[in-house]
Design an enzyme around this catalytic site. Structure first.
Site, PDB file in Angstrom:
ATOM      1  N   HIS A   1     -15.401  -6.458  -0.587  1.00  0.00           N
ATOM      2  CA  HIS A   1     -15.283  -8.289  -0.986  1.00  0.00           C
ATOM      3  C   HIS A   1     -16.595  -8.789  -0.416  1.00  0.00           C
ATOM      4  CE1 HIS A   1     -11.419  -7.088  -2.940  1.00  0.00           C
ATOM      5  NE2 HIS A   1     -11.068  -6.903  -1.820  1.00  0.00           N
TER       6      HIS A   1
ATOM      7  N   TYR B   1       0.723  -1.101  -0.085  1.00  0.00           N
ATOM      8  CA  TYR B   1      -0.128   0.036   0.101  1.00  0.00           C
ATOM      9  C   TYR B   1       0.827   1.462   0.129  1.00  0.00           C
ATOM     10  CZ  TYR B   1      -3.818  -3.253   0.966  1.00  0.00           C
ATOM     11  OH  TYR B   1      -4.708  -4.441   0.976  1.00  0.00           O
TER      12      TYR B   1
ATOM     13  N   ASP C   1     -26.283  -2.636  -1.479  1.00  0.00           N
ATOM     14  CA  ASP C   1     -27.482  -2.173  -1.363  1.00  0.00           C
ATOM     15  C   ASP C   1     -27.683  -0.737  -1.359  1.00  0.00           C
ATOM     16  OD1 ASP C   1     -28.314  -4.868  -1.927  1.00  0.00           O
ATOM     17  OD2 ASP C   1     -28.953  -5.148   0.312  1.00  0.00           O
TER      18      ASP C   1
ATOM     19  N   HIS D   1      -9.138   1.653  -5.549  1.00  0.00           N
ATOM     20  CA  HIS D   1      -8.278   0.526  -4.755  1.00  0.00           C
ATOM     21  C   HIS D   1      -6.972   1.284  -5.053  1.00  0.00           C
ATOM     22  CE1 HIS D   1     -11.605  -2.090  -3.780  1.00  0.00           C
ATOM     23  NE2 HIS D   1     -11.917  -1.776  -5.172  1.00  0.00           N
ATOM     24  N   LEU D   2      -6.165   1.229  -3.796  1.00  0.00           N
ATOM     25  CA  LEU D   2      -4.641   1.464  -4.002  1.00  0.00           C
ATOM     26  C   LEU D   2      -4.036   0.377  -4.822  1.00  0.00           C
ATOM     27  CD1 LEU D   2      -4.726   2.303  -0.127  1.00  0.00           C
ATOM     28  CD2 LEU D   2      -3.962   4.023  -1.949  1.00  0.00           C
ATOM     29  N   SER D   3      -4.149  -0.786  -4.340  1.00  0.00           N
ATOM     30  CA  SER D   3      -3.601  -1.945  -5.106  1.00  0.00           C
ATOM     31  C   SER D   3      -4.668  -2.500  -6.107  1.00  0.00           C
ATOM     32  CB  SER D   3      -3.578  -3.188  -3.931  1.00  0.00           C
ATOM     33  OG  SER D   3      -4.820  -3.672  -3.662  1.00  0.00           O
TER      34      SER D   3
ATOM     35  N   ASN E   1     -13.378   3.684  -1.434  1.00  0.00           N
ATOM     36  CA  ASN E   1     -12.556   2.600  -1.472  1.00  0.00           C
ATOM     37  C   ASN E   1     -12.858   1.642  -0.115  1.00  0.00           C
ATOM     38  OD1 ASN E   1     -10.473   0.734  -0.976  1.00  0.00           O
ATOM     39  ND2 ASN E   1      -8.843   2.051  -0.815  1.00  0.00           N
TER      40      ASN E   1
ATOM     41  N   ARG F   1      -9.895 -11.825  -3.123  1.00  0.00           N
ATOM     42  CA  ARG F   1     -10.267 -10.128  -3.508  1.00  0.00           C
ATOM     43  C   ARG F   1     -10.634 -10.126  -4.906  1.00  0.00           C
ATOM     44  NH1 ARG F   1      -7.166  -7.887   0.653  1.00  0.00           N
ATOM     45  NH2 ARG F   1      -5.670  -9.100   1.540  1.00  0.00           N
TER      46      ARG F   1
HETATM   47  C1  DQA Z   1      -7.618  -2.198  -1.039  1.00  0.00           C
HETATM   48  C2  DQA Z   1      -7.657  -3.759  -1.367  1.00  0.00           C
HETATM   49  C3  DQA Z   1      -8.445  -4.656  -0.743  1.00  0.00           C
HETATM   50  O1  DQA Z   1      -8.537  -5.986  -1.124  1.00  0.00           O
HETATM   51  C4  DQA Z   1      -8.061  -4.544   0.781  1.00  0.00           C
HETATM   52  O2  DQA Z   1      -9.006  -5.439   1.598  1.00  0.00           O
HETATM   53  C5  DQA Z   1      -7.986  -3.276   1.412  1.00  0.00           C
HETATM   54  C6  DQA Z   1      -7.337  -2.229   0.445  1.00  0.00           C
HETATM   55  C7  DQA Z   1      -6.959  -1.417  -1.891  1.00  0.00           C
HETATM   56  O3  DQA Z   1      -7.245  -0.222  -1.835  1.00  0.00           O
HETATM   57  O4  DQA Z   1      -5.830  -1.912  -2.373  1.00  0.00           O
HETATM   58  O5  DQA Z   1      -7.953  -3.008   2.545  1.00  0.00           O
HETATM   59  O6  DQA Z   1      -9.304  -1.808  -1.209  1.00  0.00           O
END
Ligand code: DQA
Length: 146
Positions: free
Chosen positions: A81, A24, A88, A101-103, A75, A112
């Site tokens: 997940h 991250y 909803d 998402h960061l990743s 995010n 994921r």
């Molecule tokens: C995340 C990716 C998710 O899989 C993980 O649970 C996170 C961060 C991301 O920003 O990459 O907490 O959402």
């Protein structure tokens, strides 16, 4: 006054900078907030930037965004997940939603790969670290008509 973009972050993102930096990065959530504010300001927008470790609180903020925001960047972290309830809530929004998402979850563990957020989002930005948030805010501004 034009409405702000809501930027919501889910569980464990308060520890950004300390949390698995190899995945991250070392920027903190305060750093990410500043990037979002600057990107929105360039378009004459403000952001409401919030983080919670609690599913219910995130849902309250999504519901608030129905009337108070022009667009929503989210995010949802781990809840993305797992949370049908968040799905909803997002489904009730008439404003555009950007999943962020960061990743790149698609390149990580199989648990994921599923998302309850992306099916109710206009688009997804992932894999670019803090720049994912900047790009998502940029996209949200465009969707809001800026
Ligand atoms: C995340 C990716 C998710 O899989 C993980 O649970 C996170 C961060 C991301 O920003 O990459 O907490 O959402």
């Amino acid at each position: 006054m034009s409405k702000p973009i809501y930027v919501l972050s889910g569980p464990n993102l308060n520890l950004l900078g300390e949390r698995e930096p190899a995945i991250y990065g070392t920027a903190t959530l305060a750093d990410v907030k500043r990037l979002c504010e600057a990107r929105a300001a360039a378009k004459g927008r403000q952001v409401v930037f919030r983080q919670s470790n609690h599913e219910g609180e995130l849902i309250e903020w999504v519901q608030e965004a129905r009337t108070e925001a022009c667009a929503l960047v989210i995010n949802a972290a781990g809840y993305g997940h797992t949370s049908v309830a968040l799905h909803d809530a997002l489904k009730m929004l008439a404003i555009p939603v950007v999943d962020c998402h960061l990743s790149n979850p698609a390149a990580r563990e199989s648990f994921r790969h599923g998302s309850y957020v992306s099916p109710v989002a206009r688009g997804v930005v992932s894999g670019f670290g803090p720049a994912s948030y900047e790009l998502a805010v940029e996209a949200a501004c465009g969707l809001a008509g800026d």
